[in-house]
Design an enzyme around this catalytic site. Structure first.
Site, PDB file in Angstrom:
ATOM      1  N   ALA A   1      33.211  92.404  27.264  1.00 32.66           N
ATOM      2  CA  ALA A   1      32.243  91.226  27.200  1.00 32.66           C
ATOM      3  C   ALA A   1      32.544  89.986  28.809  1.00 32.66           C
ATOM      4  O   ALA A   1      32.013  89.625  29.278  1.00 32.66           O
ATOM      5  CB  ALA A   1      32.498  90.476  25.921  1.00 32.66           C
TER       6      ALA A   1
ATOM      7  N   CYS B   1      41.396  83.724  31.093  1.00 31.34           N
ATOM      8  CA  CYS B   1      41.742  85.288  30.160  1.00 31.34           C
ATOM      9  C   CYS B   1      40.526  85.582  31.854  1.00 31.34           C
ATOM     10  O   CYS B   1      40.900  86.815  31.522  1.00 31.34           O
ATOM     11  CB  CYS B   1      40.534  85.061  29.185  1.00 31.34           C
ATOM     12  SG  CYS B   1      41.672  84.090  28.032  1.00 31.34           S
TER      13      CYS B   1
ATOM     14  N   PHE C   1      39.949  74.137  34.694  1.00 30.32           N
ATOM     15  CA  PHE C   1      38.687  74.857  35.381  1.00 30.32           C
ATOM     16  C   PHE C   1      37.422  75.368  34.750  1.00 30.32           C
ATOM     17  O   PHE C   1      37.184  75.913  35.314  1.00 30.32           O
ATOM     18  CB  PHE C   1      39.826  76.692  34.802  1.00 30.32           C
ATOM     19  CG  PHE C   1      39.720  76.535  33.180  1.00 30.32           C
ATOM     20  CD1 PHE C   1      40.209  76.275  32.003  1.00 30.32           C
ATOM     21  CD2 PHE C   1      38.115  77.751  33.258  1.00 30.32           C
ATOM     22  CE1 PHE C   1      39.304  77.021  31.084  1.00 30.32           C
ATOM     23  CE2 PHE C   1      37.846  78.332  31.727  1.00 30.32           C
ATOM     24  CZ  PHE C   1      38.909  77.478  30.976  1.00 30.32           C
TER      25      PHE C   1
HETATM   26  P1  NAD Z   1      48.407  79.773  24.268  1.00 26.58           P
HETATM   27  O1  NAD Z   1      49.522  80.491  25.744  1.00 26.58           O
HETATM   28  O2  NAD Z   1      47.740  78.863  24.700  1.00 26.58           O
HETATM   29  O3  NAD Z   1      48.887  80.239  22.572  1.00 26.58           O
HETATM   30  C1  NAD Z   1      49.988  81.497  22.514  1.00 26.58           C
HETATM   31  C2  NAD Z   1      50.937  80.948  21.530  1.00 26.58           C
HETATM   32  O4  NAD Z   1      51.751  82.204  21.033  1.00 26.58           O
HETATM   33  C3  NAD Z   1      51.851  79.980  22.587  1.00 26.58           C
HETATM   34  O5  NAD Z   1      51.654  78.450  22.343  1.00 26.58           O
HETATM   35  C4  NAD Z   1      52.874  81.080  21.901  1.00 26.58           C
HETATM   36  O6  NAD Z   1      54.270  79.910  21.978  1.00 26.58           O
HETATM   37  C5  NAD Z   1      52.870  81.385  21.320  1.00 26.58           C
HETATM   38  N1  NAD Z   1      53.884  83.035  20.976  1.00 26.58           N
HETATM   39  C6  NAD Z   1      54.539  83.745  21.710  1.00 26.58           C
HETATM   40  N2  NAD Z   1      55.126  84.603  21.248  1.00 26.58           N
HETATM   41  C7  NAD Z   1      55.270  84.314  19.443  1.00 26.58           C
HETATM   42  C8  NAD Z   1      55.870  84.531  18.653  1.00 26.58           C
HETATM   43  N3  NAD Z   1      56.764  85.612  18.805  1.00 26.58           N
HETATM   44  N4  NAD Z   1      56.194  84.162  17.923  1.00 26.58           N
HETATM   45  C9  NAD Z   1      54.779  83.194  17.562  1.00 26.58           C
HETATM   46  N5  NAD Z   1      54.453  82.215  18.311  1.00 26.58           N
HETATM   47  C10 NAD Z   1      54.239  82.928  19.048  1.00 26.58           C
HETATM   48  O7  NAD Z   1      47.222  81.445  24.850  1.00 26.58           O
HETATM   49  P2  NAD Z   1      45.742  81.389  24.276  1.00 26.58           P
HETATM   50  O8  NAD Z   1      44.868  81.100  25.284  1.00 26.58           O
HETATM   51  O9  NAD Z   1      45.766  81.010  22.951  1.00 26.58           O
HETATM   52  O10 NAD Z   1      45.590  82.683  23.984  1.00 26.58           O
HETATM   53  C11 NAD Z   1      46.035  83.801  22.536  1.00 26.58           C
HETATM   54  C12 NAD Z   1      45.070  85.046  23.014  1.00 26.58           C
HETATM   55  O11 NAD Z   1      44.195  85.261  22.872  1.00 26.58           O
HETATM   56  C13 NAD Z   1      45.166  85.835  24.494  1.00 26.58           C
HETATM   57  O12 NAD Z   1      45.235  87.223  23.780  1.00 26.58           O
HETATM   58  C14 NAD Z   1      43.529  85.272  24.554  1.00 26.58           C
HETATM   59  O13 NAD Z   1      43.564  86.533  25.665  1.00 26.58           O
HETATM   60  C15 NAD Z   1      43.344  85.609  23.935  1.00 26.58           C
HETATM   61  N6  NAD Z   1      41.631  84.545  23.732  1.00 26.58           N
HETATM   62  C16 NAD Z   1      42.148  83.368  24.301  1.00 26.58           C
HETATM   63  C17 NAD Z   1      40.660  82.624  24.286  1.00 26.58           C
HETATM   64  C18 NAD Z   1      41.065  81.304  25.062  1.00 26.58           C
HETATM   65  O14 NAD Z   1      40.043  80.173  24.448  1.00 26.58           O
HETATM   66  N7  NAD Z   1      42.446  80.352  25.235  1.00 26.58           N
HETATM   67  C19 NAD Z   1      39.558  83.036  23.552  1.00 26.58           C
HETATM   68  C20 NAD Z   1      39.513  84.281  23.361  1.00 26.58           C
HETATM   69  C21 NAD Z   1      40.739  85.440  23.416  1.00 26.58           C
HETATM   70  C1  UGA Z   2      35.688  82.614  28.421  1.00 25.22           C
HETATM   71  C2  UGA Z   2      34.317  84.104  27.651  1.00 25.22           C
HETATM   72  O1  UGA Z   2      33.197  82.745  27.840  1.00 25.22           O
HETATM   73  C3  UGA Z   2      34.269  83.566  25.864  1.00 25.22           C
HETATM   74  O2  UGA Z   2      33.752  83.679  25.546  1.00 25.22           O
HETATM   75  C4  UGA Z   2      36.235  83.787  25.644  1.00 25.22           C
HETATM   76  O3  UGA Z   2      35.964  84.249  24.933  1.00 25.22           O
HETATM   77  C5  UGA Z   2      37.008  83.518  26.568  1.00 25.22           C
HETATM   78  O4  UGA Z   2      36.927  83.336  27.837  1.00 25.22           O
HETATM   79  C6  UGA Z   2      38.502  84.268  26.772  1.00 25.22           C
HETATM   80  O5  UGA Z   2      38.836  85.244  26.232  1.00 25.22           O
HETATM   81  O6  UGA Z   2      39.721  83.797  26.575  1.00 25.22           O
HETATM   82  P1  UGA Z   2      36.476  80.204  28.860  1.00 25.22           P
HETATM   83  O7  UGA Z   2      37.038  81.152  30.141  1.00 25.22           O
HETATM   84  O8  UGA Z   2      37.197  79.011  27.706  1.00 25.22           O
HETATM   85  O9  UGA Z   2      35.578  81.575  28.155  1.00 25.22           O
HETATM   86  O10 UGA Z   2      35.002  79.440  29.705  1.00 25.22           O
HETATM   87  P2  UGA Z   2      33.856  80.009  30.208  1.00 25.22           P
HETATM   88  O11 UGA Z   2      32.605  78.993  29.802  1.00 25.22           O
HETATM   89  O12 UGA Z   2      33.778  81.052  30.167  1.00 25.22           O
HETATM   90  O13 UGA Z   2      33.981  79.668  31.916  1.00 25.22           O
HETATM   91  C7  UGA Z   2      34.781  80.714  32.793  1.00 25.22           C
HETATM   92  C8  UGA Z   2      35.138  80.216  34.405  1.00 25.22           C
HETATM   93  O14 UGA Z   2      33.721  80.345  34.403  1.00 25.22           O
HETATM   94  C9  UGA Z   2      35.223  79.137  34.304  1.00 25.22           C
HETATM   95  O15 UGA Z   2      36.098  78.449  35.287  1.00 25.22           O
HETATM   96  C10 UGA Z   2      33.597  78.080  34.637  1.00 25.22           C
HETATM   97  O16 UGA Z   2      33.282  77.177  35.189  1.00 25.22           O
HETATM   98  C11 UGA Z   2      33.004  79.340  35.536  1.00 25.22           C
HETATM   99  N1  UGA Z   2      31.821  79.980  35.345  1.00 25.22           N
HETATM  100  C12 UGA Z   2      31.214  80.127  34.469  1.00 25.22           C
HETATM  101  C13 UGA Z   2      31.202  79.716  36.854  1.00 25.22           C
HETATM  102  O17 UGA Z   2      32.018  79.564  37.824  1.00 25.22           O
HETATM  103  N2  UGA Z   2      29.200  79.546  36.468  1.00 25.22           N
HETATM  104  C14 UGA Z   2      29.143  80.699  34.780  1.00 25.22           C
HETATM  105  O18 UGA Z   2      27.845  80.243  35.300  1.00 25.22           O
HETATM  106  C15 UGA Z   2      29.612  80.654  33.943  1.00 25.22           C
END
Ligand code: NAD
Ligand code: UGA
Length: 458
Positions: free
Chosen positions: A222, A275, A337
């Site tokens: 995705a 991501c 971002f």
């Molecule tokens: P993040 O770095 O913001 O958060 C991760 C947290 O886990 C940190 O606060 C860290 O201190 C903690 N951590 C690490 N090791 C640990 C341990 N052993 N015990 C307890 N806590 C621990 O990362 P995130 O952006 O929340 O992303 C987390 C996961 O979710 C990643 O795999 C990412 O790909 C996925 N994800 C993120 C998003 C998003 O929008 N950021 C969306 C969908 C999926």
């Molecule tokens: C993205 C996915 O949209 C989520 O579904 C997913 O869960 C997440 O990654 C993840 O796994 O972390 P996110 O990265 O938070 O979410 O934000 P997006 O809205 O996807 O934007 C990603 C980047 O693409 C941004 O820098 C945005 O400005 C850029 N973008 C997005 C463009 O340049 N053009 C577009 O039309 C859309």
């Protein structure tokens, strides 16, 4: 109060905390605890100044915290007390050894698995919410099965699809919730428990179940598809600039085909965020691992176009400003971002700032929510950098401004006032195509959009 279910989330980051805050909000009879190894992060979650800026998040945290939502650093005891555990730790790109720069670094995830095993005194459902390479659940199962005793662990994959900036909306109204499990009686029973949690607010047709490997892979795919759309439109923006077409018009015409759809077709300075790049490189690594170099090369090109788009942007700035930026003051409007977040991970603004510093430009950074993170990102960069939140003060005395983030705020600034305070000839590089470019040209700016002819008197 006696709670009906007790849920633990390990990892209080951008995804773990908001997704579990939503469970706490929708299930007041469940106790939800979010733990992290980082005590400052937990302190911030327990304070009035949350560590993550996300529209709508503060309100829900205020409503639930201390009632059925708790933040703690006591990971060991919380593992003992809870039977359903979401693992939301970070899984960044590996920076060392085999697979460096591509594969996922699974050390945090594996440490968590071992910690769950060591502290469990009863059977648990362990849910992968972090984004992980395919077959990670198998490794998780093997670690958890290596203990003695008769407690059992059922591992589920429940990847998260929320986007930052719209996390609360996405969590409340998901397009779908995906739950992958083993197709054994225990696996199906665990799956049913998770389905029950989401059924509190998500309609049944949106809760889809699958085999566990499909769920793990669907998440990577995705993100890869979304990023691919951004790179596709950005690649065409380069052609538009050469051939006098307008990328917004092309995107509109193409996106109105219902088979293609209009979302994720906004050309800009390239995708950022923690991501997209990480997950595509993870996919590329997996394809190499499984002996599919052609598939790997196809997906890697999505990342390469993203880098190309940023290089093009800087080349454009340099060439249009008479091939020298040394000593010129350039304002970066927006460092996050994307809009509505303070997150700067992999923000294109980081690279663009570095490229400007390499040209000996003086950089002024402005952003309504991301200045703290920007200062951390650039802490070790040499050159003249200043941080000013107010966009009018930030742009005053600059030779150019470059819009990096699609904050609504930047659409309607008083560009006449800004123009007056800048050095002439004044330049705008609209990296997001969000301003009224013709109006700014009439005011006197030289305007350089993405994927459209430049509006310039030079
Ligand atoms: P993040 O770095 O913001 O958060 C991760 C947290 O886990 C940190 O606060 C860290 O201190 C903690 N951590 C690490 N090791 C640990 C341990 N052993 N015990 C307890 N806590 C621990 O990362 P995130 O952006 O929340 O992303 C987390 C996961 O979710 C990643 O795999 C990412 O790909 C996925 N994800 C993120 C998003 C998003 O929008 N950021 C969306 C969908 C999926
Ligand atoms: C993205 C996915 O949209 C989520 O579904 C997913 O869960 C997440 O990654 C993840 O796994 O972390 P996110 O990265 O938070 O979410 O934000 P997006 O809205 O996807 O934007 C990603 C980047 O693409 C941004 O820098 C945005 O400005 C850029 N973008 C997005 C463009 O340049 N053009 C577009 O039309 C859309």
């Amino acid at each position: 109060m006696k709670f009906k279910k007790k849920i633990l989330c390990i990892g209080a980051g951008y995804v773990g905390a908001p997704s579990n805050v939503m469970i706490a909000c929708k299930c007041p009879d469940y106790k939800v605890t979010v733990v992290d190894i980082n005590p400052q992060r937990i302190d911030a979650w327990n304070s009035d100044s949350l560590p993550v800026y996300e529209p709508g998040l503060d309100e829900i945290v205020k409503k639930t915290r201390g009632k059925n939502l708790f933040f703690s650093t006591d990971i060991d005891n919380q593992i003992k007390e809870n039977d359903i555990i979401f693992v939301c730790v970070n899984t960044p790109t590996k920076t060392f050894g085999t697979g460096a720069g591509m594969a996922a670094d699974l050390q945090y995830w594996e440490k968590t698995a071992r910690q769950i095993l060591e502290n469990s005194k009863s059977s648990k459902i362990v849910i992968e919410k972090s984004t992980l390479p395919i077959k990670t659940a198998l490794a998780m199962e093997r670690i958890l099965a290596s203990g003695k005793g008769d407690i059992t662990f059922d591992v589920l994959s429940n990847p998260e699809f929320m986007a930052e900036g719209t996390a609360i909306h996405d969590l409340e109204n998901p397009d779908r919730v995906l739950i992958g499990s083993r197709e054994t009686p225990n696996g199906l029973a665990a799956r049913a428990q998770l389905v029950e949690i989401y059924s509190r607010w998500v309609s049944p047709e949106k809760i889809i179940t699958s085999n566990i490997w499909s769920a793990e892979l669907s998440k990577l795919v995705a993100n890869a598809f979304l990023a691919q759309r951004v790179s596709s439109i950005n690649s065409i923006s380069a052609l538009c600039e050469k051939a006098d077409a307008d990328i917004s018009e092309v995107a509109r015409a193409v996106g109105m085909d219902s088979r293609i759809g209009s979302k994720f077709l906004k050309a800009g300075i390239g995708f950022g965020g923690s991501c997209f790049k990480k997950d595509i490189l993870n996919l590329v690594y997996l394809c190499h691992f499984y002996g599919l170099p052609q598939v790997a090369a196809y997906w890697e090109s999505v990342v390469k176009i993203n880098e190309y788009q940023q290089e093009r942007f800087i080349t454009n700035i340099l060439q249009s400003m008479f091939n020298t930026l040394a000593g010129k003051k350039i304002c970066i409007l927006g460092f996050a971002f994307k809009a509505d977040t303070g997150d700067t991970r992999e923000s294109p603004a980081i690279n663009i700032t570095r490229m400007l510093l390499a040209e000996h430009a003086e950089v002024v950074i402005s952003d309504p929510k991301a200045l703290g993170n920007a200062a951390v990102d650039l802490a070790h960069d040499e050159g003249k950098i200043s941080y000013i939140e107010d966009p009018y003060q930030a742009t005053a005395g600059c030779h150019a401004l470059a819009i990096m983030t699609d904050w609504d705020l930047y659409r309607n600034l008083d560009y006449r006032k800004i123009y007056k305070s800048m050095i002439k000839p004044a330049f705008i590089f609209d990296g997001r195509n969000i301003i009224d470019q013709h109006k700014c040209f009439e005011i006197g700016f030289n305007v350089f959009p993405i994927g459209k002819p430049a509006l310039t008197r030079l």
